[in-house]
Design a protein around this motif. Structure first.
Motif, PDB file in Angstrom:
ATOM      1  N   UNK A  20       0.870  -1.183  -0.017  1.00  0.00           N
ATOM      2  CA  UNK A  20      -0.129  -0.082  -0.074  1.00  0.00           C
ATOM      3  C   UNK A  20       0.763   1.223  -0.098  1.00  0.00           C
ATOM      4  N   UNK A  21       0.670   2.021  -1.045  1.00  0.00           N
ATOM      5  CA  UNK A  21       1.458   3.577  -1.082  1.00  0.00           C
ATOM      6  C   UNK A  21       0.757   4.734  -0.886  1.00  0.00           C
ATOM      7  N   UNK A  22       1.202   5.413  -0.196  1.00  0.00           N
ATOM      8  CA  UNK A  22       0.491   6.558   0.117  1.00  0.00           C
ATOM      9  C   UNK A  22       0.487   7.853  -1.043  1.00  0.00           C
ATOM     10  N   UNK A  23      -1.009   8.229  -1.368  1.00  0.00           N
ATOM     11  CA  UNK A  23      -0.949   9.371  -2.244  1.00  0.00           C
ATOM     12  C   UNK A  23      -1.545  10.571  -1.296  1.00  0.00           C
ATOM     13  N   UNK A  24      -1.388  10.443   0.105  1.00  0.00           N
ATOM     14  CA  UNK A  24      -1.734  11.510   0.952  1.00  0.00           C
ATOM     15  C   UNK A  24      -0.636  11.815   1.954  1.00  0.00           C
ATOM     16  N   UNK A  25       0.089  12.967   1.807  1.00  0.00           N
ATOM     17  CA  UNK A  25       1.193  13.167   2.900  1.00  0.00           C
ATOM     18  C   UNK A  25       2.270  14.072   1.979  1.00  0.00           C
ATOM     19  N   UNK A  26       3.518  13.696   2.033  1.00  0.00           N
ATOM     20  CA  UNK A  26       4.478  14.301   1.311  1.00  0.00           C
ATOM     21  C   UNK A  26       4.357  14.198  -0.325  1.00  0.00           C
ATOM     22  N   UNK A  27       3.974  12.922  -0.546  1.00  0.00           N
ATOM     23  CA  UNK A  27       3.683  12.446  -2.064  1.00  0.00           C
ATOM     24  C   UNK A  27       2.202  12.322  -2.351  1.00  0.00           C
ATOM     25  N   UNK A  63       7.921   7.840 -10.400  1.00  0.00           N
ATOM     26  CA  UNK A  63       8.213   6.663 -11.178  1.00  0.00           C
ATOM     27  C   UNK A  63       8.571   5.330 -10.725  1.00  0.00           C
ATOM     28  N   UNK A  64       8.953   5.539  -9.354  1.00  0.00           N
ATOM     29  CA  UNK A  64       9.466   4.269  -8.653  1.00  0.00           C
ATOM     30  C   UNK A  64       8.220   3.789  -8.012  1.00  0.00           C
ATOM     31  N   UNK A  77       5.434   3.447  -9.469  1.00  0.00           N
ATOM     32  CA  UNK A  77       4.575   2.863 -10.746  1.00  0.00           C
ATOM     33  C   UNK A  77       5.723   2.011 -11.699  1.00  0.00           C
ATOM     34  N   UNK A  78       6.780   1.904 -11.128  1.00  0.00           N
ATOM     35  CA  UNK A  78       7.740   0.980 -11.640  1.00  0.00           C
ATOM     36  C   UNK A  78       7.561  -0.630 -11.942  1.00  0.00           C
ATOM     37  N   UNK A  79       6.601  -1.093 -11.102  1.00  0.00           N
ATOM     38  CA  UNK A  79       5.992  -2.295 -11.086  1.00  0.00           C
ATOM     39  C   UNK A  79       4.726  -2.452 -11.366  1.00  0.00           C
ATOM     40  N   UNK A  80       4.060  -1.353 -12.028  1.00  0.00           N
ATOM     41  CA  UNK A  80       2.723  -1.253 -12.461  1.00  0.00           C
ATOM     42  C   UNK A  80       2.664  -1.146 -14.170  1.00  0.00           C
ATOM     43  N   UNK A  81       1.793  -2.002 -14.675  1.00  0.00           N
ATOM     44  CA  UNK A  81       1.533  -1.766 -16.003  1.00  0.00           C
ATOM     45  C   UNK A  81       0.230  -1.077 -16.521  1.00  0.00           C
ATOM     46  N   UNK A  82      -0.643  -1.087 -15.381  1.00  0.00           N
ATOM     47  CA  UNK A  82      -2.151  -0.524 -15.777  1.00  0.00           C
ATOM     48  C   UNK A  82      -2.575  -0.135 -14.548  1.00  0.00           C
ATOM     49  N   UNK A  83      -3.221   1.239 -14.351  1.00  0.00           N
ATOM     50  CA  UNK A  83      -3.713   1.711 -13.282  1.00  0.00           C
ATOM     51  C   UNK A  83      -5.297   1.573 -13.369  1.00  0.00           C
ATOM     52  N   UNK A  84      -6.096   1.190 -12.201  1.00  0.00           N
ATOM     53  CA  UNK A  84      -7.370   1.116 -12.050  1.00  0.00           C
ATOM     54  C   UNK A  84      -7.743   2.236 -10.868  1.00  0.00           C
ATOM     55  N   UNK A 116      -2.424  12.287 -14.617  1.00  0.00           N
ATOM     56  CA  UNK A 116      -0.881  13.019 -14.993  1.00  0.00           C
ATOM     57  C   UNK A 116       0.332  12.147 -15.014  1.00  0.00           C
ATOM     58  N   UNK A 117       0.450  11.466 -13.860  1.00  0.00           N
ATOM     59  CA  UNK A 117       1.950  10.561 -13.580  1.00  0.00           C
ATOM     60  C   UNK A 117       1.612   9.454 -14.919  1.00  0.00           C
ATOM     61  N   UNK A 118       0.306   8.942 -15.123  1.00  0.00           N
ATOM     62  CA  UNK A 118       0.324   7.796 -15.857  1.00  0.00           C
ATOM     63  C   UNK A 118       0.525   8.241 -17.481  1.00  0.00           C
ATOM     64  N   UNK A 119       0.030   9.608 -17.909  1.00  0.00           N
ATOM     65  CA  UNK A 119       0.514  10.419 -19.049  1.00  0.00           C
ATOM     66  C   UNK A 119       2.112  10.396 -19.222  1.00  0.00           C
ATOM     67  N   UNK A 120       2.668  10.732 -17.999  1.00  0.00           N
ATOM     68  CA  UNK A 120       4.172  11.023 -18.081  1.00  0.00           C
ATOM     69  C   UNK A 120       4.862   9.867 -18.388  1.00  0.00           C
ATOM     70  N   UNK A 121       4.355   8.737 -17.701  1.00  0.00           N
ATOM     71  CA  UNK A 121       5.137   7.370 -17.663  1.00  0.00           C
ATOM     72  C   UNK A 121       4.564   6.345 -18.644  1.00  0.00           C
ATOM     73  N   UNK A 122       3.680   6.851 -19.446  1.00  0.00           N
ATOM     74  CA  UNK A 122       2.895   5.752 -20.480  1.00  0.00           C
ATOM     75  C   UNK A 122       2.173   4.736 -19.925  1.00  0.00           C
ATOM     76  N   UNK A 123       1.555   4.914 -18.955  1.00  0.00           N
ATOM     77  CA  UNK A 123       0.814   3.777 -18.416  1.00  0.00           C
ATOM     78  C   UNK A 123      -0.765   3.917 -18.546  1.00  0.00           C
ATOM     79  N   UNK A 124      -1.562   2.922 -19.090  1.00  0.00           N
ATOM     80  CA  UNK A 124      -3.023   3.181 -19.243  1.00  0.00           C
ATOM     81  C   UNK A 124      -3.474   3.455 -18.002  1.00  0.00           C
TER      82      UNK A 124
END
Length: 364
Positions: free
Chosen positions: A76-83, A88-89, A91-98, A120-128
């Motif tokens: 579980x990776x936080x998207x509420x706090x400093x980040x 990129x790190x 999403x390194x182990x992710x091919x697709x985001x839901x 935005x991150x998906x667009x930058x890193x080529x992830x659907x």
């Protein structure tokens, strides 16, 4: 719900490393979508947790820590706090985001800011990205001042009115289509829409509270109007059993018909005006003859006019919530609600026209 339409998106996940952006509202029936997908053999390699956490147990504003989900075994990776934006790190182990999170149709509700940063991150890193859509309980309302760029923050990233009138799927289409993501990038986006004849006027009582301090349908309906008080010295009922259904302050007249005293609780460990007697209104039942609109300034105008501490009524946070410089000055000047509403044009009308390009569902 989009999440319940497994045949429409499960083939897109087979053989992929899947990252989920989800919380406690992300369910297929009563089962978390993460647990559902894991049971179906989907390779979950990351769960991204927004405000309140993956299972929705954290208080408002509490920093969400990284960890591991005991049921699925996924990190579980936080998207509420400093980040707040996937790195990129991350999403390194992710091919697709839901993305599957219940929204309430209001610009300052932070889950749509998380949606923005995920796209935005998906667009930058080529992830659907696949957005599993859900109804907007305030979907019939398009109202309020449109965000001015100088007040952009995590409680308002995009030029939306306070009530944007979109589902998260429609909003994702707008963010992508209007090139509002950093650098004008666009991601590969798939939206699984709500089925069964849903319209923006369809009543939708939420089966799971979307956050700790929005416990009822009435609170969700009042939220667009009442949240503006978070930028004032008035309590919105955090630290009571009626958050966003009561408002009051020590600086209001003691003759106000309702009184309450905020105290620490699970949803608000340190509530504003903690331990202070607040005089105000109980809004749990609509007042006889009250206007029917979902978004109104009448409470804000009333409480400012009746305040015994006008110099300290507004805080610096107010402009971030309002999204404009003008509303504070208009309230102080004693402008009427009709006059203030007129000042929101033409930008609100322009937004309404833009919105039509991205609708997946009719308004009626």
């Amino acid at each position: 719900m989009g999440a319940a339409q497994l045949p429409r998106y499960l083939p897109l996940l087979r053989g992929q490393r899947v990252g989920l952006v989800v919380n406690q509202t992300s369910r297929v029936g009563r089962t978390y979508v993460a647990d559902t997908l894991k049971a179906l053999g989907v390779n979950l390699t990351a769960i991204f947790a927004p405000e309140h956490g993956f299972r929705g147990e954290a208080a408002d504003g509490a920093t969400i820590a990284n960890g591991r989900d005991a049921r699925t075994g996924a990190p579980v990776l936080s998207l509420y706090g400093k980040t707040k934006k996937p790195t990129p790190d991350m999403l390194a182990n992710v091919d697709v985001l839901v993305f599957d999170i219940q929204d309430v149709g209001v610009r300052f509700y932070t889950f749509i800011s998380t949606l923005h940063y995920v796209l935005e991150a998906a667009a930058e890193q080529g992830k659907p990205v696949i957005v599993l859509d859900r109804p907007n309980p305030n979907g019939a309302v398009v109202d309020g001042p449109v965000l001015e760029a100088q007040h952009r923050s995590f409680v308002g990233l995009d030029p939306l009115p306070i009530c944007h009138g979109l589902t998260v799927g429609e909003l994702a289409r707008m963010l992508n289509g209007e090139k509002w993501l950093a650098g004008g990038r666009q991601c590969r986006l798939t939206v699984v829409p709500v089925a069964g004849g849903y319209t923006h006027a369809t009543p939708y009582p939420l089966p799971v509270r979307p956050s700790p301090n929005l416990p009822t349908a009435r609170a969700v309906a009042l939220y667009p109007s009442i949240c503006l008080f978070e930028g004032t010295n008035v309590s919105v009922g955090r630290g009571t059993d009626q958050p966003f259904e009561v408002i009051g302050a020590p600086s209001q007249p003691a003759a106000r018909p309702y009184q309450f005293t905020p105290q620490p609780n699970a949803g608000s460990p340190t509530p504003p005006l903690n331990g202070q007697r607040c005089y105000g209104l109980d809004l749990r039942q609509p007042a006889p003859g009250a206007p029917s609109e979902f978004f109104t300034l009448r409470y804000l105008l009333d409480f400012y006019q009746q305040s015994a501490d006008k110099p300290h009524f507004f805080t610096k946070y107010f402009e971030q919530l309002a999204g404009t410089d003008s509303l504070r000055a208009q309230v102080i000047a004693g402008r009427s609600e009709a006059s203030i509403r007129a000042s929101w044009e033409p930008r609100l009308g322009e937004y309404k026209a833009l919105r039509k390009k991205y609708l997946l569902y009719p308004d009626k």
